[in-house]
Design an enzyme around this catalytic site. Structure first.
Site, PDB file in Angstrom:
ATOM      1  N   HIS A 450     -16.319  48.759  89.312  1.00  0.00           N
ATOM      2  CA  HIS A 450     -14.981  48.214  89.543  1.00  0.00           C
ATOM      3  C   HIS A 450     -14.831  47.745  90.993  1.00  0.00           C
ATOM      4  O   HIS A 450     -14.447  46.606  91.258  1.00  0.00           O
ATOM      5  CB  HIS A 450     -13.951  49.296  89.211  1.00  0.00           C
ATOM      6  CG  HIS A 450     -12.527  48.982  89.588  1.00  0.00           C
ATOM      7  ND1 HIS A 450     -11.519  48.873  88.660  1.00  0.00           N
ATOM      8  CD2 HIS A 450     -11.942  48.772  90.790  1.00  0.00           C
ATOM      9  CE1 HIS A 450     -10.382  48.592  89.274  1.00  0.00           C
ATOM     10  NE2 HIS A 450     -10.605  48.534  90.578  1.00  0.00           N
ATOM     11  N   GLU A 451     -15.176  48.625  91.932  1.00  0.00           N
ATOM     12  CA  GLU A 451     -14.929  48.314  93.341  1.00  0.00           C
ATOM     13  C   GLU A 451     -15.893  47.271  93.881  1.00  0.00           C
ATOM     14  O   GLU A 451     -15.486  46.389  94.631  1.00  0.00           O
ATOM     15  CB  GLU A 451     -15.033  49.585  94.196  1.00  0.00           C
ATOM     16  CG  GLU A 451     -14.019  50.667  93.853  1.00  0.00           C
ATOM     17  CD  GLU A 451     -12.589  50.293  94.236  1.00  0.00           C
ATOM     18  OE1 GLU A 451     -12.395  49.274  94.938  1.00  0.00           O
ATOM     19  OE2 GLU A 451     -11.663  51.015  93.817  1.00  0.00           O
ATOM     20  N   HIS A 455     -14.165  43.819  92.115  1.00  0.00           N
ATOM     21  CA  HIS A 455     -13.419  43.131  93.177  1.00  0.00           C
ATOM     22  C   HIS A 455     -14.309  42.204  93.998  1.00  0.00           C
ATOM     23  O   HIS A 455     -13.817  41.283  94.649  1.00  0.00           O
ATOM     24  CB  HIS A 455     -12.738  44.150  94.096  1.00  0.00           C
ATOM     25  CG  HIS A 455     -11.608  44.882  93.423  1.00  0.00           C
ATOM     26  ND1 HIS A 455     -10.656  44.231  92.671  1.00  0.00           N
ATOM     27  CD2 HIS A 455     -11.283  46.197  93.386  1.00  0.00           C
ATOM     28  CE1 HIS A 455      -9.788  45.126  92.207  1.00  0.00           C
ATOM     29  NE2 HIS A 455     -10.154  46.324  92.614  1.00  0.00           N
ATOM     30  N   GLU A 508      -6.801  44.071  89.208  1.00  0.00           N
ATOM     31  CA  GLU A 508      -7.291  45.393  88.799  1.00  0.00           C
ATOM     32  C   GLU A 508      -7.865  45.317  87.394  1.00  0.00           C
ATOM     33  O   GLU A 508      -8.871  45.946  87.078  1.00  0.00           O
ATOM     34  CB  GLU A 508      -6.178  46.442  88.855  1.00  0.00           C
ATOM     35  CG  GLU A 508      -5.713  46.810  90.263  1.00  0.00           C
ATOM     36  CD  GLU A 508      -6.845  47.183  91.203  1.00  0.00           C
ATOM     37  OE1 GLU A 508      -7.878  47.680  90.733  1.00  0.00           O
ATOM     38  OE2 GLU A 508      -6.701  46.969  92.413  1.00  0.00           O
TER      39      GLU A 508
HETATM   40 ZN    ZN Z   1      -9.273  48.121  92.144  1.00  0.00          ZN
END
Ligand code: ZN
Length: 727
Positions: A450-451, A455, A508
């Site tokens: 995710h990070e 992103h 997100e």
């Molecule tokens: Zn995030």
């Protein structure tokens, strides 16, 4: 029967805050630095007792004396002899754990009072038969007399924190109301004096005139300037015809302990920024200067990506009813080097992983830039409660012009959702054991993806002021329609300015989808040490967790104004909708009735269909998210995202009804048992505890093992000094 709002349930979740992987990997110097910062935090954290309610310090001391003489396991037989049932004794332990966790008898989230869930006479009987009472009956009786009634009182004014008639506060003397708070704020502003480290005491003289005492937190009590005291604002002032006295020395002995520990920590600082930061904090806490704390915060911001991260002082102002006085908190968090190594390998593999994402190479960044992300494990968090992440400093002047740091607290996040089997809502029985076993490892895979690749991935198409494109505007086609890309970001437009209200939750959601999608990749799984059938289990639990999170997310939706209050939770609900829509038996959601006769629900995921049905569904959705994002297509993006975000009661899911069930089955806020650090020869040892009320209590007794009695005298003296001010 007491309203359940004012008690803590016997089965409240209590979990250890796990630092066992991260701490041993620190160097000896880093361990010493972390240790002394932790000690400073713990001593300072006791200030919160004095900031919460008049009786909190006395309750704390009573508990410490009781448990120091007899640990919970020994006191149990005393309780039974005193006529307490096992449930009543458990209620007492939970109450004590609540006092330690909140640093007082008001909940740090919600600010309502909690009282012991056992009859007062029984608690008194237990105290009277305890070893602590046998050893010092006069002292114990005095403690009980001073806090027993207040401990149990649910008078209207005492039910919550507040100013004047609205509630109780110790930030202001009891005779203050909103008007006093406003007048004093004007005075403070006129003197360019911050309220963060202050409390206010009003004295009414015989002639009816009043005088306000603004008391600054500091180790030093002397009001005259002394060497190094550059920011001294102590003295008497006449403002608008009213007398104001600025004095210092609030919490003096505790502030002195904080100062002493910070000085010791400084010897083990990793760099000059940390040294200067600690010098300024020492200056701030010794003299009562917020200017010095601001200066320290500036060095803190410059200390980028430290192995041992910390922050300490009067930070958050939620609990001052007027909202300008800070509550003391101190935390120490450490980089989990093992996890960081896995994350680094993920970044090194970005070149081969990014092409796996479901969009053409033209939609990917020309060069992968690692997003600024470190996940830290909390070693110590002293104060009234632990957040999952923080964004500080709060000083606006610094935030606007010099920046701030976002800190993600990995081990707090990891236990924030239920881990006890009995508390695991909305899952099938047969899923629960595996879920508990693999939740943390699967969560780590998801967070890393995710990070870093979530992103960190995807390109925005931009035409700058001079008309230069960062993409081949004559040739890049929308992979969905096959047509040339017809929209992009122009001039100073950015993702946030274009997508405004949905920008953060949409992003997100994109990052979460990347996590679900790439966790199916074997290379990713092996980076995280997952191979073979275990790896398949990790994938299953990661997907199952997402589906469950989508259900739990409904708590963060407000039907009256149809809004979502939390970006990540909205994103998870959207993903749940996408997977439900994929259908073919991938995800099923069933409204049921629980064994207690109340509404319940079961969510299940067919693991054999994750790759065949789930993966293509996420692939299609993720591609759409990226295309709208890359091409600055707000209308298309909004229509897509808001469509999936809408919560209705239509069949078959009936999400509004499901929301009621989620609220009904919501777990009470968890408490954390934190480890202690101890000097052992010339190294620092980590002492860990299991997750129960008794363990939480033991951790606090051990924490102040060496100087407990002396410390308690200091706390009692501080609390008695102002005892006349609260009524
Ligand atoms: Zn995030």
């Amino acid at each position: 029967m007491v309203d359940s709002q004012y008690i803590l349930p016997n089965d409240v979740g209590i979990s250890p805050l796990d630092c066992a992987e991260a701490f041993p990997l620190l160097s000896p110097k880093e361990k010493l630095y972390a240790h002394y910062l932790s000690r400073a935090s713990w001593y300072g954290g006791l200030i919160v007792l004095l900031q919460t309610s008049p009786e909190s310090p006395t309750i704390y001391v009573l508990l410490q004396r009781l448990f120091r003489k007899q640990p919970p396991s020994v006191l149990e037989s005393v309780a039974s002899a005193a006529g307490l049932s096992p449930e009543e004794y458990q209620a007492f332990l939970v109450y004590a754990a609540g006092i330690y966790s909140n640093m007082g008898n008001y909940k740090s989230f919600g600010d309502t009072k909690f009282i012991p869930n056992l009859p007062k006479e029984k608690l008194k009987a237990l105290i009277w038969q305890s070893q602590a009472f046998k050893d010092s009956p006069t002292q114990m009786e005095a403690l009980w007399n001073s806090c027993g009634d207040l401990m149990y009182s649910l008078d209207e004014k005492l039910k919550q924190l507040g100013l004047g008639d609205k509630g109780i506060t110790t930030y202001f003397s009891g005779n203050c109301c909103l008007k006093d708070a406003e007048l004093v704020q004007k005075f403070l502003d006129s003197k360019n004096l911050s309220a963060y480290n202050t409390r206010l005491f009003k004295q009414v003289n015989n002639d009816g005139k009043c005088c306000y005492e603004v008391r600054l937190a500091s180790a030093i009590k002397d009001e005259c300037p002394i060497d190094g005291d550059v920011d001294n604002k102590c003295g008497c002032y006449n403002f608008d015809g009213t007398l104001f006295k600025v004095v210092r020395g609030d919490y003096a002995p505790l502030m002195q302990r904080v100062v002493d520990c910070l000085k010791k920590a400084k010897a083990y600082a990793a760099n000059e920024n940390e040294e200067h930061m600690l010098e300024e904090y020492v200056q701030s806490f010794f003299f009562g200067s917020i200017e010095a704390h601001k200066q320290g915060s500036r060095y803190w911001i410059r200390d980028k990506g430290p192995i041992v991260e910390s922050h300490i002082g009067f930070i958050e102002s939620y609990r001052d009813p007027f909202g300008s006085r800070g509550e003391f908190e101190g935390f120490v968090a450490v980089v989990n080097k093992a996890m960081s190594a896995r994350f680094a390998e993920l970044v090194n593999s970005a070149e081969v992983l990014l092409p796996e994402l479901p969009w053409p190479t033209q939609f990917e960044k020309d060069r992968f830039l690692k997003p600024d992300f470190t996940s830290l494990d909390v070693l110590t968090f002293a104060g009234s409660g632990i957040p999952v992440g923080i964004s500080i400093p709060n000083y606006d002047c610094i935030r606007q012009s010099e920046g701030f740091k976002n800190v993600s607290l990995g081990n707090v996040l990891a236990v924030a959702s239920a881990t006890q089997k009995e508390k695991l809502t909305f899952l099938r029985e047969e899923d629960k054991d595996l879920y508990i076993k693999l939740k943390n490892p699967s969560f780590e895979v998801q967070v890393g993806l995710h990070e870093l690749l979530g992103h960190g991935s995807g390109k925005l198409f931009v035409e700058d002021e001079k008309g230069n494109f960062n993409f081949d505007s004559k040739n890049v086609r929308n992979p969905e329609t096959g047509e040339l890309v017809s929209s992009w970001y122009k001039g100073s437009e950015t993702w946030d300015s274009k997508f405004s209200t949905i920008a953060s939750t949409y992003e997100e959601c994109r990052a979460e989808c990347v996590g679900l999608y790439l966790c199916l990749n074997n290379r990713v799984l092996s980076i995280f040490g997952q191979e073979g059938s275990d790896a398949e289990d990790v994938v299953y639990i990661n997907w199952l967790n997402m589906v469950r999170a989508g259900v739990l997310a409904l708590e963060f939706y407000t039907p009256v104004n149809k809004t979502w209050r939390q970006a990540h939770m909205q994103a998870r609900f959207v993903i749940l909708r996408v997977l439900l829509e994929a259908n073919e038996g991938l995800v099923s959601l069933e409204h049921t009735v629980g064994s207690d006769g109340k509404p319940d629900a079961i969510i299940s995921l067919d693991r054999t269909k994750i790759r065949s049905v789930g993966k293509p569904a996420i692939e299609r959705f993720l591609r759409k998210l990226q295309i709208h994002k890359s091409t600055a297509d707000v209308e298309g993006g909004r229509a897509l995202y808001e469509g999936y975000s809408s919560v209705t009661d239509s069949e078959p899911e009936k999400f509004l009804t499901l929301r009621e069930t989620v609220l009904l089955r919501k777990e009470a806020r968890k408490m954390f048992v934190q480890a202690n650090t101890r000097v052992q020869g010339d190294t620092i040892e980590l002492q860990e505890y299991a997750g129960s009320a008794a363990d939480l209590i033991r951790s606090f007794v051990d924490r102040f093992h060496d100087d407990g009695e002396e410390l308690e005298e200091e706390i009692l003296a501080l609390s008695q000094m102002d005892a006349h001010c609260w009524s």
